[in-house]
Each structure stands twice: as structure tokens, then as C-alpha cells.
Design a protein around this motif. Structure first.
Motif, PDB file in Angstrom:
ATOM      1  N   LEU A   1      41.850  -0.877 -50.475  1.00 47.30           N
ATOM      2  CA  LEU A   1      42.719  -1.652 -49.586  1.00 47.30           C
ATOM      3  C   LEU A   1      43.075  -2.983 -50.226  1.00 47.30           C
ATOM      4  O   LEU A   1      42.431  -3.427 -51.169  1.00 47.30           O
TER       5      LEU A   1
ATOM      6  N   ARG B   1      48.066  -6.082 -38.930  1.00 47.98           N
ATOM      7  CA  ARG B   1      46.645  -6.242 -38.702  1.00 47.98           C
ATOM      8  C   ARG B   1      46.372  -6.720 -37.290  1.00 47.98           C
ATOM      9  O   ARG B   1      45.428  -6.279 -36.647  1.00 47.98           O
TER      10      ARG B   1
ATOM     11  N   LYS C   1      30.069  -2.697 -51.728  1.00 45.60           N
ATOM     12  CA  LYS C   1      29.527  -1.405 -52.158  1.00 45.60           C
ATOM     13  C   LYS C   1      30.632  -0.387 -52.326  1.00 45.60           C
ATOM     14  O   LYS C   1      31.483  -0.222 -51.451  1.00 45.60           O
TER      15      LYS C   1
ATOM     16  N   GLU D   1      43.509 -13.240 -48.994  1.00 42.02           N
ATOM     17  CA  GLU D   1      44.148 -11.936 -49.166  1.00 42.02           C
ATOM     18  C   GLU D   1      45.650 -12.033 -48.918  1.00 42.02           C
ATOM     19  O   GLU D   1      46.461 -11.773 -49.798  1.00 42.02           O
TER      20      GLU D   1
ATOM     21  N   TYR E   1      29.178  -4.387 -56.091  1.00 46.96           N
ATOM     22  CA  TYR E   1      27.861  -4.862 -55.686  1.00 46.96           C
ATOM     23  C   TYR E   1      26.899  -4.843 -56.871  1.00 46.96           C
ATOM     24  O   TYR E   1      26.096  -5.756 -57.044  1.00 46.96           O
TER      25      TYR E   1
ATOM     26  N   SER F   1      29.065  -4.098 -47.053  1.00 44.71           N
ATOM     27  CA  SER F   1      30.186  -3.208 -46.768  1.00 44.71           C
ATOM     28  C   SER F   1      31.435  -3.626 -47.530  1.00 44.71           C
ATOM     29  O   SER F   1      32.297  -2.819 -47.812  1.00 44.71           O
ATOM     30  N   ARG F   2      31.524  -4.921 -47.885  1.00 45.30           N
ATOM     31  CA  ARG F   2      32.708  -5.362 -48.622  1.00 45.30           C
ATOM     32  C   ARG F   2      32.618  -5.038 -50.112  1.00 45.30           C
ATOM     33  O   ARG F   2      33.628  -4.957 -50.801  1.00 45.30           O
TER      34      ARG F   2
ATOM     35  N   VAL G   1      41.025  -8.457 -53.662  1.00 47.77           N
ATOM     36  CA  VAL G   1      40.456  -9.795 -53.771  1.00 47.77           C
ATOM     37  C   VAL G   1      39.016  -9.702 -54.275  1.00 47.77           C
ATOM     38  O   VAL G   1      38.594 -10.442 -55.164  1.00 47.77           O
TER      39      VAL G   1
ATOM     40  N   ILE H   1      33.129  -0.441 -54.106  1.00 44.62           N
ATOM     41  CA  ILE H   1      34.455  -0.996 -54.376  1.00 44.62           C
ATOM     42  C   ILE H   1      34.618  -1.179 -55.878  1.00 44.62           C
ATOM     43  O   ILE H   1      33.814  -1.850 -56.511  1.00 44.62           O
TER      44      ILE H   1
ATOM     45  N   HIS I   1      36.550  -1.748 -41.676  1.00 43.31           N
ATOM     46  CA  HIS I   1      35.197  -1.973 -41.150  1.00 43.31           C
ATOM     47  C   HIS I   1      35.267  -2.626 -39.772  1.00 43.31           C
ATOM     48  O   HIS I   1      34.476  -2.328 -38.878  1.00 43.31           O
TER      49      HIS I   1
ATOM     50  N   SER J   1      42.556  -5.862 -49.156  1.00 40.38           N
ATOM     51  CA  SER J   1      41.437  -6.805 -49.093  1.00 40.38           C
ATOM     52  C   SER J   1      40.489  -6.607 -50.270  1.00 40.38           C
ATOM     53  O   SER J   1      39.880  -7.549 -50.757  1.00 40.38           O
ATOM     54  N   ASP J   2      40.363  -5.349 -50.719  1.00 35.07           N
ATOM     55  CA  ASP J   2      39.438  -5.077 -51.818  1.00 35.07           C
ATOM     56  C   ASP J   2      39.928  -5.642 -53.134  1.00 35.07           C
ATOM     57  O   ASP J   2      39.136  -5.934 -54.025  1.00 35.07           O
TER      58      ASP J   2
ATOM     59  N   GLU K   1      25.252   1.663 -60.434  1.00 37.32           N
ATOM     60  CA  GLU K   1      26.309   2.020 -59.475  1.00 37.32           C
ATOM     61  C   GLU K   1      27.702   1.731 -60.000  1.00 37.32           C
ATOM     62  O   GLU K   1      28.667   2.299 -59.534  1.00 37.32           O
TER      63      GLU K   1
END
Lengths: 390, 582
Positions: free
Chosen positions: B562, A160, B392, A231, B446, B389-390, B567, B394, A316, B564-565, B442
Motif C-alpha cells: 500500500l 480514506r 512485518k 504519506e 522489521y 503490523s506496520r 513510506v 513489508i 489494519h 503507506s508502506d 525474514e
């Protein structure tokens, strides 16, 4: 600094000027590399914890010393007494080298940071280029730590960090180019001298880009992906303990100060302010106070962001860097270059106004483009939530 | 008995239906093992029946009931479109020659059965033929025996610790410092550890909300599969419950989903009351609703706090803000029953005591203030571009998948299914109150966020109505066989004294029978299955935790996202490991 050299030579008449200069510089370097880390880390961890605590409706540290001000020292003592752990299978040399590099990379930047009128390690003619070049060492340290720890989370963090820092180094350099273009020099002293009006007011877009890229460069929230503890636990320093961990910590907080200091120099006019001058000790002190005040203000803004923003996701974050900051930066660069070469903007005042107008125009164009893109992808989630079965 | 389901089953499978019974309104159909799969498909697909939700799958060891064959599996079915329930019971003929009785797996009909069957295999020792990956789920892989069988003793197992074995200070612990037998750890099926990076997320990980372990298979940062491994917190609540009196299990329910103690209490006491056939006075019902809804708000607040925390990093301020408001709810609970987290706030037949005088004002003040706070949270997150963005897109869980996996609660409602037991099968006078079921279409993280926020608003509405229309009267049933008489009555009446004595020495004894009780918890449907043999101790006590069932969806949700998702996903499923492992 020259004043101190003069004072030294007058005190010891037999001392040659170069010798006195050497002594002054050695003392200054010693202060920067031994005293500054301790003072800065203690001060800014305390400030950070207090500021975040206030934002979160808490009290913050209040046990060690008056108002908890000795908390930093208590933490330092704790760190020193911790067991030093090296994970099995770690690449020992790299693993032990990384924490040191993390601090060295930051200390090197101090050499060209004008903290007060006349007080600068060396006013290199390529000062700001040097800052960018040396900044890469910190990235190397994180990469080395992540790679050598023999830990999957640390490795992910190393991936990262490379992606993130490459993506944000570029907009940062573009912002710096804009400043250099306007000031006409890469020397720190010249850049400060050029700011009769601080560049913050003539080049707000460049400032915004520099500020955001800076937060990403230090790896603070909302760009703290390399150490996202929810994470990848703690990322690159997950295996470090005791003093080695403390080195990363020191590196981070010094980096915070240094990058805010560079931002102050580039955009807020550095040590400039009413009464600050190189001529007298008092003027120099006043300049130092101005520099410190502006820097702390910027640091406070970063802490504020940290307390209230969710974290970006890696893709992002890269999108934001490459698809927003870089194009906007380039656009501003072109606009500024044009304004500077326009023949009818000969007087400085007219040029300031022209720069400001150009920047505002870039902001308008950028926001219009973003909202257009957003409108295209906006979904109807908000409207679809309705109380059913009334 | 003219239950359309039973009639249909009888006409469709005339030979298979061995027995039909009804107790306290619960219809139970006993089916033969051979027809189970056909009957299951029929019940799911028949347009008049549509039993699309497998609420629970469990098993009973009937050794001490003297029923042959000894083992039976139990399927609690619910039809969301038709709003009716039925319970299937399948006796499993077993000769001692085979190690375990065998039962066909219904995972292909209801994928939700997957973990339930693994649990039955683990704890009861039932072989499910056709199960995709039948492994122990709660107990360690090398465990000997099946704890829920009636011939398995309570306690007395050796506990293995390898640490400090040589240390003389621990010598007196003797057997406890034995070395445990080692066994090879096994990766879940289909995980490719050669070309992909497999990381162990948990059991000690900041974002797994407890001791959950996920074996995450990564390609770069992209998730190929995420397999939950649970059981680290398993403490045998069901076995414990089968060795305690009914009333004594209430404190255990607090400790399952410890963020929703009141809701757990409510679901359990409702089930026991159903078994006993006891009526609860209206005042007690209203107070229960107030407590349960406040607890729902508290649970959602904790979810929001930790969710924002996970998505944002260490120091997102919402964590502290939400906990600040939750603190006020806990203060109200403390005012009511003296406890804050593990409340044991309700008792069978009503409430232990009435609310204190300051209670209504405290609740009203909270409701008034909280509306403003809720707006504050929304201002921080709802339109925040990073938050959008984190979250929606997901972890999209479509309605069909959700129902097939048995997912309930806000996750199901975020997929557009307006299913809420408080409306569908009202209990504790929820039908007296005016409230909506927030839904979204949806089905992503979110949508789940928005649904939970709206649910807090609706809970406020319910609390407000209940506190304003609180009826007078007693808060405990006057059935002296269930609730003790008031103190002053004991001085006057010999009969009361006898009741008091009997109740505290023997407990109440429900009639022989079995019931299934469900209630809408903050996280989904909490179910209790109680079998009574006529004694004061439940013969079989089964807990269906919503977290346990919802957690099954993790792998489906995570694929292709990902790291991160992941989590975000764990946060948006909203699990409490105490309930998952029980």
C-alpha cells in the motif's frame, strides 16, 4: 439557564418570559459559535504543544507572551495575513464551502452538550442521536475538501476518510446504545442523572470502544490517516491556506473538545460532582469546573496517545474497527441487555456490580480471542535475530 | 602472480584476456569487449569463483593518459562466499563516426548494473547495448554533453532559470535568466497512466528524506510500481574530485552521506593511503575506529528517528529522543575536530591531531548511558503491535535478489547474509576487536529494524574495546612525503622545511596506478575508485554510494504494497540523497 431567565425577568418586569428565554439562548449561541472557537483553539493548541513537548523532552512554545501562552494568537494573526489560494481546476463552490462546514458540524453539537447544571442549548429528547446525526457533517466537509481540491493526495485522503469514518461510526453508535440502554433515555440530562456511579466504572468496555472510536472520528494519531503528512502530505487540506486552513484547524480542535465533552457526559457523569447543583449560581459554576476538568483529562489522554503511538495502516485500521471493536461492542451490548433484564438484580448496587462483571467477562473473552489469533500468526522474528559468527 | 581467478579466466578465455596487472594487491584483468558477457557469466557461475556481487561499474576516459582506445569500462567484482575480489577492465574501441563508444550491458548477469550503466551513459557517454531503459539518470534529460569526459570543461555552463525573467531587479544577472529549453517529461516504461492513478511522490515530500522523486503507479491505494527519479541534488563530486588534490577531496566526502561523515572520511583516506602505500600508526587506527563506530551509531539513530517519524506521524516522541542522543555523539566530534556534521575528521596518513584529554571519558560516559537508552527505544517499538503490523512482511528482499541488485549493509544482513567488510576484509585494525555481525532471516522491514538496533549494540562494544585498549604513540605517519612535519621540527631541520613547503605547494604525488577501496558504511559498502597519473590530482575519482545502489531495490520492494508502506520502505532502505546524487 432558567435562573438567568428569572433574573432577567425580575430585572426588567415588563419583559415576558419567552422573550427573556430567547435573549438568553441567543447570547448562549453567540458565545458558543464565536467565543468558544477562539478560546478553545487557542487553549488546546497551546496545551497540545506543551504536553507533546514535555513528552518529547522539549520546551515547547515559550516566546509569545508569558510561557508562550499567546502563541495561539500569534498563529491566528499569521493565518489571517496569509494569501488565500484556490488551485486551478478546483471545484470552487465546494472548495470554499468545505471549511465552513467543518466548523458548523462541530458547533451544532454544542447545542446538546450540557456544560454545567442547567446550562444546555436544548435538552432534546433524542440528544445523543442528534450528536451522531450531526457528526456526519464533519465527514462530509472532509470529503468535499478532498474531492474539490483537484489534488491526488487530497483525493486519496477523501477515500480514506469515508472508509475510516464509516468503520468507526458503527462501534461508536454501539457504545452509545449500551449507554442509552442502561440510562433508559437518549436525553443528555437523563443520561447524566442516571450516573450515580459514572458509567466508566460500570461499563468500561463501552467506554474503551467509545474513546477509541472517538479518536478515530476526530482523525487523531494513531488514526490520523486522512492527514498523514508522511504519506499523503496533509491529505484533504493540502491545498488550503490562510483562513480556510484555519477553519479546518478550528474545526479539529473544537471537535476534540466536543467529543471529549460527549464522552464526559456519557461515561464520566458530565458535570456531576460534590456540590454541583442547578439550584445556585455557585453550584452551577462548580459543575462547569467539574465538566471542564473531566474533559481536559480525556483530552490529555488523547494527546498522550498521540505522542507515543505509531500510525495504523489503512487496512489494519479497518480490520481493527470491523473485526475487533464491532464484535466486542455487540457482545457487550448483549451482555448488558441481559444483565439489565435479570430479575434478581433489582437493587441499583447489585445492578452495577452485575454490569461490571459482565464487562469484565467481555474483556476476558475478547483478550483470549485476540491472543489466540495472535499466537496462530506469530512468527519467530525475534528469536531468529542472533549474533552470527561468534 | 598466481591469482586463481586470473588463471581460470586465462584458461577459459585464452584469446580474450589482453592484459593482467596488479597494483597494491588489486588484480586487474583487461578483457576484450566481445567476451565480456561470457566472462561475466563464467565469473558469476563458476563454483570456484562465484563473483555474485557487482560492487561497482564505472568508466574511464583515458584521453590524457594517452591510452588507446580512449574509453574503458571497469567492473569491480566481489565474491561473498569466497571473499575475493577482481577488477575487469574492458577497452571500448571507438571510431569517431559513431556518437558514443558501445559496450554490452551486463544487466542480465548482475541486475545491479542497471543504474551504474545509466550513470556511465549519462556522465561518460557510453552506449550500453541491451540495457532495458538507457536514460540519463543524474543530469537533466536535455543536458548537452557528458560531464566526466576529459574534454568537458569544469564550470561555465549556462544555468537556466525561468523565474523572475522579466523582473528588472534581476536584469543584471543577464544570461542566468534565460528560459530553459522545454522537453516532454517521460513516464518510466510500463507505467499505465490511463487506468491507474499515477502520483508524483516528491521531490518535495516529507517522507522521501530529501529530494527524491518517485513516480508511483497506484491502483486504489495499492502500488503497481514505484519508480525512483534521482539527480536533483547532483553536484558533480566526481568531476570536482578530478580537479582537486587528493587531500582536498576529504571535505567533499563529508557532504555525500552527511549523516556518516566520519565513515566517508575513513573510506576515502583508506583508499588514498592504499594508493600511496602508507602505513598508519596504531593509535590513529584505533581512534579512527572509535570515530567511525560512533558515527555509525549516530547514523542509525537518525535512521531510527526518521523511520519512526515516517511510520507514526508528525509527533512521535522517538524522533526527539534519538536526536538527543545523537547530539551527544556530535558533541564528542566537536570535541575532537571542532565540527559536528561535516567533520573532515581524518586526513591521509592518520589524523590531523590527537584526541583531547576529556575525549575518552566523554566516550565512556556515552557508551554507558546509551545502553540504557537503547533499551528505552526497544520498549517503545520492538513489541508494539502497531509497529509490528506496520513493518512485518513489508518489503521482503530475499538474499538472492539483494545480492543481484548489489544491495549491501543492514539490508543484506537482514536477508540472512552475514556479509560485513569489517569482518570479511578488515581494515583500520577492525580485526583487533571482538564483535558480532547481527543478521536476521525474514528480510522484511522489521528484520532490518532489528538488525540496525543490534548493530548499534555491536558498535558500542567496539567503541568500548577501542577506548580501553587505546595504544600510545603518534597519530600521523612519519612519512614526510605525505604528512607535514611537526612545527618544532621545521625550526631545526632544513629538510623538514623543504618537505613542508613541497607538501603545501605541490601536494603528494602517488605513483601511477589504480586502486579500489571499500569500507563498511552504516548504509552499506562505500567504494572509491582512484586512478593516478602520477600527479597530485586524481585522474579519475569514482564514488560508489551504498544509498545509490540500495535505492534501486525500491520498485521491487514496493510492488503490491500500500501507499503507506512505501513510506516504511523508503525509511527501511535508509537513503541519504546527498550520496545518491553525489
Amino acid at each position: 439557564m432558567d435562573a438567568i431567565v428569572l433574573w432577567l425577568t425580575s430585572l426588567f418586569p415588563q419583559m415576558a418570559v419567552p422573550t427573556a428565554r430567547l435573549i438568553v439562548h441567543i447570547v448562549y449561541a453567540a458565545i458558543l459559535s464565536f467565543v468558544a472557537p477562539v478560546v478553545l483553539v487557542v487553549a488546546f493548541t497551546y496545551m497540545e504543544r506543551k504536553v507533546i513537548a514535555r513528552i518529547q523532552d522539549r520546551v515547547g512554545p515559550n516566546r509569545a507572551g508569558p510561557l508562550g501562552m499567546l502563541q495561539g494568537f500569534a498563529d491566528a494573526i499569521k493565518m489571517l495575513t496569509k494569501e488565500d489560494i484556490t488551485p486551478a481546476g478546483a471545484d470552487r463552490i465546494v472548495y470554499n464551502l468545505a471549511p465552513g462546514l467543518a466548523v458548523i458540524g462541530v458547533v451544532l453539537v454544542f447545542a446538546v452538550l450540557p456544560v454545567a447544571p442547567g446550562v444546555i442549548g436544548t435538552d432534546l429528547s433524542i440528544g445523543i442521536l442528534y450528536v451522531v446525526a450531526v457528526g456526519g457533517i464533519g465527514t462530509m466537509a472532509v470529503l468535499m475538501a478532498g474531492w474539490s481540491s483537484n489534488n491526488k493526495y487530497a483525493l486519496l485522503s477523501a477515500f480514506r476518510v469515508v472508509a475510516q469514518l464509516v468503520a468507526y461510526e458503527i462501534p461508536m453508535v454501539i457504545a452509545i446504545i449500551i449507554v442509552v440502554l442502561t440510562a433508559g433515555s437518549m436525553r443528555m440530562g437523563d443520561i447524566i442523572a442516571a450516573q450515580n456511579v459514572p458509567f466508566l466504572f460500570t461499563l468500561p468496555v463501552a467506554f474503551f470502544i467509545f474513546f477509541v472510536a472517538n479518536i478515530a472520528e476526530i482523525g487523531r494519531s494513531p488514526f490520523d490517516l486522512l492527514e498523514a503528512e508522511s504519506e499523503i502530505i496533509a491529505g484533504f487540506h493540502v491545498e488550503y491556506s490562510g483562513m480556510k486552513f484555519a477553519f479546518f484547524f478550528i474545526g479539529e480542535y473544537m471537535h476534540l473538545f466536543v467529543s471529549a465533552g460527549i464522552a464526559t457526559t456519557l461515561f464520566l457523569g458530565g458535570w456531576r460532582g460534590p456540590g454541583a447543583s442547578e439550584a445556585s449560581i455557585l453550584g452551577a459554576l462548580l459543575g462547569f469546573v467539574y465538566f471542564l476538568a473531566k474533559t481536559v483529562l480525556l483530552i490529555f489522554a488523547m494527546m498522550w496517545v498521540r505522542g507515543t503511538f505509531p500510525r495504523f495502516r489503512i487496512d489494519h485500521l479497518l480490520d481493527f474497527g470491523w473485526k475487533f471493536l464491532v464484535p466486542v461492542g455487540l457482545l457487550t451490548l448483549v451482555a448488558v441487555a441481559l444483565v439489565l433484564k435479570l430479575p434478581f438484580l433489582s437493587s441499583p448496587v447489585l445492578q452495577w456490580v452485575g454490569l461490571l462483571v459482565a464487562n469484565v467477562a467481555v474483556i476476558v473473552v475478547a483478550l483470549a480471542a485476540v491472543s489466540l489469533a495472535a499466537r496462530r500468526t506469530r512468527s519467530v522474528a525475534l528469536r531468529s535475530v542472533a549474533g552470527a559468527e561468534r | 602472480m598466481n591469482n586463481p581467478t586470473i588463471e581460470k579466466l586465462k584458461t577459459q578465455f585464452p584469446d580474450a584476456v589482453q592484459d593482467v596487472s596488479e597494483f597494491r594487491g588489486d588484480a586487474v584483468v583487461t578483457l576484450s569487449r566481445e567476451t565480456l558477457l561470457d566472462a561475466a557469466r563464467f565469473l558469476r557461475d563458476d563454483p570456484d569463483l562465484q563473483y555474485n556481487l557487482l560492487v561497482d561499474l564505472t568508466s574511464v576516459d583515458r584521453r590524457d593518459l594517452g591510452i588507446e582506445p580512449r574509453f574503458a569500462t571497469v567492473y569491480e567484482l566481489y565474491s561473498i562466499p569466497k571473499n575475493h575480489r577482481v577488477r575487469l577492465k574492458v577497452p571500448l574501441p571507438w571510431d569517431d563516426a559513431t556518437e558514443m563508444p558501445e559496450c554490452p550491458s551486463v544487466t542480465e548477469v548482475w541486475p545491479a548494473a542497471n543504474w551504474h550503466e545509466r550513470e556511465a551513459y549519462d556522465l561518460m557517454g557510453i552506449e550500453f547495448a541491451g540495457h532495458p531503459w538507457l536514460r540519463r539518470i543524474l543530469m537533466p534529460d536535455n543536458w548537452v554533453g557528458h560531464p566526466l569526459r576529459k574534454d568537458y570543461p569544469l564550470g561555465g555552463e549556462p544555468v537556466y532559470f525561468t523565474a523572475d525573467r522579466e523582473d528588472p531587479r534581476f536584469a543584471h544577472l543577464g544570461r542566468q535568466t534565460m528560459e530553459g529549453p522545454s522537453y516532454p517529461s517521460e513516464l518510466p516504461e510500463g507505467v499505465d497512466s490511463e487506468t491507474h492513478l499515477v502520483i508524483n511522490m516528491g521531490p518535495q515530500h516529507p517522507a522521501t528524506h530529501g529530494v527524491l522523486r518517485l513516480a508511483v503507479e497506484l491502483e486504489g491505494e495499492r502500488i503497481v510500481s514505484a519508480n525512483p527519479d534521482i539527480g536533483y541534488l547532483h553536484s558533480g563530486f566526481e568531476k570536482t574530485g578530478e580537479n582537486r588534490r587528493y587531500e582536498k577531496f576529504i571535505p567533499y566526502t563529508d557532504r555525500m552521506d552527511y549523516l556518516a561523515g566520519m565513515n566517508n572520511n575513513l573510506a576515502y583516506v583508506l583508499t588514498v593511503e592504499k594508493l600511496l602505500g602508507v602505513e598508519v600508526p596504531p593509535r590513529a587506527q584505533y581512534i579512527r575506529v572509535i570515530l567511525a563506530e560512533l558515527q555509525r551509531i549516530a547514523s542509525h539513530l537518525f535512521w531510527l528517528a526518521t523511520h519512526a517519524h515516517d511510520v507514526s506521524g508528525t509527533i512521535h516522541s522517538l524522533l526527539m529522543y534519538c536526536l538527543r542522543e545523537r547530539e551527544r555523539i556530535l558533541d564528542i566530534f566537536e570535541m575532537f575536530c571542532g565540527a559536528r556534521l561535516t567533520t573532515t575528521g581524518m586526513s591521509v596518513g592518520g589524523l590531523r591531531r590527537d584526541i583531547p584529554g576529556a575525549f575518552p571519558d566523554a566516550v565512556r560516559a556515552f557508551v554507558r548511558d546509551f545502553r540504557g537508552y537503547l533499551k528505552e527505544y526497544e520498549a517503545m517499538l520492538t513489541d508494539n503491535p502497531i509497529w509490528l503490523s506496520r513493518l512485518k512482511g513489508i518489503g521482503v528482499l530475499k538474499a538472492d535478489d539483494a545480492i543481484a541488485l548489489g544491495v549491501t549493509g543492514p539490508m543484506l544482513r537482514a536477508a540472512g547474509i552475514s556479509f560485513d567488510l569489517r569482518k570479511a576484509q578488515p581494515y583500520s585494525s577492525y580485526d583487533h576487536f571482538d564483535f558480532d555481525i547481527p543478521t536476521a532471516t525474514e528480510s522484511d522491514s522489521y528484520a532490518r529494524y532489528l538488525v540496525r538496533l543490534r548493530e548499534m549494540e555491536q558498535s558500542l562494544r567496539i567503541v568500548e574495546q577501542a577506548i580501553n585498549r587505546l595504544p600510545g604513540g603518534p597519530v600521523r605517519t612519519d612519512d614526510r612525503k605525505v604528512a607535514p612535519p611537526p612545527r618544532e621540527e621545521i625550526d631545526r631541520s632544513m629538510e623538514s622545511l623543504i618537505h613542508h613547503f613541497k607538501l603545501y605547494t605541490e601536494g603528494y604525488k602517488p605513483p601511477v596506478g589504480e586502486v579500489y577501496g571499500m569500507a563498511e558504511n552504516p548504509k552499506g559498502v562505500l567504494g572509491f575508485y582512484l586512478v593516478s597519473d602520477g600527479s597530485a590530482i586524481p585522474y579519475r575519482l569514482r564514488v560508489r554510494g551504498p544509498s545509490f545502489v540500495n535505492l534501486q531495490a525500491t520498485n521491487l520492494l514496493a510492488q503490491g504494497h500500500l501507499l503507506s508502506d512505501l513510506v516504511t520502505l523508503i525509511g527501511s532502505i535508509d537513503i541519504v540523497l546527498g550520496e545518491v546524487d553525489r
